[in-house]
Design an enzyme around this catalytic site. Structure first.
Site, PDB file in Angstrom:
ATOM      1  N   THR A 123       0.593  -1.209   0.096  1.00  0.00           N
ATOM      2  CA  THR A 123      -0.047  -0.264   0.054  1.00  0.00           C
ATOM      3  C   THR A 123       0.706   1.393  -0.066  1.00  0.00           C
ATOM      4  OG1 THR A 123      -1.397   1.285   1.250  1.00  0.00           O
ATOM      5  CG2 THR A 123      -0.278  -0.109   2.567  1.00  0.00           C
ATOM      6  N   ASP A 124       0.284   2.423  -0.636  1.00  0.00           N
ATOM      7  CA  ASP A 124       1.117   3.584  -0.388  1.00  0.00           C
ATOM      8  C   ASP A 124       1.021   4.097   1.073  1.00  0.00           C
ATOM      9  OD1 ASP A 124      -1.683   4.294  -0.117  1.00  0.00           O
ATOM     10  OD2 ASP A 124      -1.873   5.715  -1.741  1.00  0.00           O
ATOM     11  N   GLU A 125       0.295   3.669   2.052  1.00  0.00           N
ATOM     12  CA  GLU A 125       0.268   4.187   3.320  1.00  0.00           C
ATOM     13  C   GLU A 125       1.506   4.006   4.031  1.00  0.00           C
ATOM     14  OE1 GLU A 125      -3.379   3.831   5.515  1.00  0.00           O
ATOM     15  OE2 GLU A 125      -4.403   3.334   3.878  1.00  0.00           O
ATOM     16  N   TYR A 147      -1.522   0.036  10.986  1.00  0.00           N
ATOM     17  CA  TYR A 147      -1.673  -0.945   9.884  1.00  0.00           C
ATOM     18  C   TYR A 147      -0.385  -0.781   8.792  1.00  0.00           C
ATOM     19  CZ  TYR A 147      -3.253  -1.452   4.916  1.00  0.00           C
ATOM     20  OH  TYR A 147      -3.054  -1.540   3.641  1.00  0.00           O
TER      21      TYR A 147
END
Length: 325
Positions: A123-125, A147
């Site tokens: 994910t980009d997170e 997360y």
């Protein structure tokens, strides 16, 4: 080619499985789905096709992994706990599933003793927040939620096992996905299902947080491009989505559901809420020729229509009453 898809009964994984067996990515594949069938996994998401075999099990269980891996040529690893709000309240299950699960799976690939191609879906997170510009694949990982930290940890495990054991693994990092069959805990289906029930929608803070949105179909095509053409040890960004503030997105959903601004509730912001994400996806475009195909306005309208037409799919998954306007 026989492909093992972890988390294949979830939103993105099941869309990828459907594409594999229908020949959408060039030819039909034999597929094994490994899924623990937690609240986010749904057997109804899977196609009824003799080429699909479902194994119910935990990717963090070594015995399960060692039993299911033999005979597969490739693994696409979607399985993960992925809801930021839940990770704030209960981080341990995210670390176990995302970090230990990835370690167990990739060490299983090593133990298999034969070449197995792997794509680890991230994910980009993992980058945190960016005020201007966009991240390249060489940016440092600076996650701000439990997360995101667990996904960053899983990415580092994947890289380490590539360097240490030569695992043929590539990593994809995608922006926010939307489309049919997404669990109602996520923003778009949560808002749509609440509006369809006559309720309100909760917008964090002033709704200024900016995200890129990409249709799940485009994400899955990108994952398959990386599976079949990506370099071992490389990271590929899957961006190209439409960047919107949460408030702008909410207004579009209101319009599609025939509602107005009176249905918005501004609520206390989430702890550590990232301000803006943005990915530079030059690498996947130039190396693998991937480009998104779904126009956001069309994809969003079709997604809202799907939820309107399939209440029997999402109603059992809704866990909270729609707040009255």
């Amino acid at each position: 080619m026989r492909v093992l898809v972890t988390g294949g009964a979830g939103f993105i994984g099941s869309r990828y499985v459907r594409g594999l067996v229908t020949g959408e990515y060039g030819r039909p594949y034999e597929v094994t789905v490994l899924d623990a069938l937690t609240y986010a996994g749904n057997v109804a998401n899977l196609p009824e096709d003799p080429r699909v075999r479902l194994v119910v099990g935990d990717v963090a269980d070594r015995d399960v992994v060692d039993d299911v891996l033999p005979g597969h040529d490739a693994v696409v690893h979607f399985a993960a706990e992925s809801h930021v709000d839940r990770s704030v309240d209960s981080a341990a299950e995210f670390v176990r599933s995302n970090v230990l699960g990835t370690q167990t799976l990739l060490e299983g690939v090593v133990r298999a003793g034969r070449p197995i191609r792997v794509v680890h879906v991230s994910t980009d997170e993992v980058y945190g927040s960016i005020e201007q510009g966009s991240w390249t694949e060489s940016e440092p990982l600076l996650p701000n939620s439990p997360y995101a930290a667990s996904k960053a940890g899983s990415d580092l495990v994947a890289r380490a096992l590539w360097r240490t054991h030569g695992v043929d693994v590539s990593i994809t990092r995608c922006c926010n996905n939307y489309g049919p069959r997404q669990h109602p805990e996520k923003l778009i289906p949560r808002f749509v299902t609440s509006l369809l029930r006559g309720g309100t929608v909760p917008v964090y803070g002033q709704g200024r947080n900016v995200r890129e949105w990409l249709h799940v179909d485009d994400h899955c095509r990108a994952v398959h491009r990386v599976l079949t053409g990506g370099r071992a040890g490389a990271v590929y960004h899957v961006g190209g989505g439409t960047a919107l503030s949460n408030l702008d997105l909410t207004r579009r959903l209101l319009a599609l559901c025939g509602a107005d601004g009176s249905r918005i509730r501004h609520v206390t912001d989430r702890p550590g809420h990232d301000g803006r994400y943005a990915l530079d996806d030059t690498r996947i475009r130039t190396e693998l020729g991937w480009v998104p195909r779904t126009r956001f306005d069309e994809g969003l309208a079709a997604t809202v229509a799907w939820y309107r037409d399939h209440p029997g799919w999402w109603e059992p998954a809704v866990t909270e009453p729609a707040a009255a306007p």
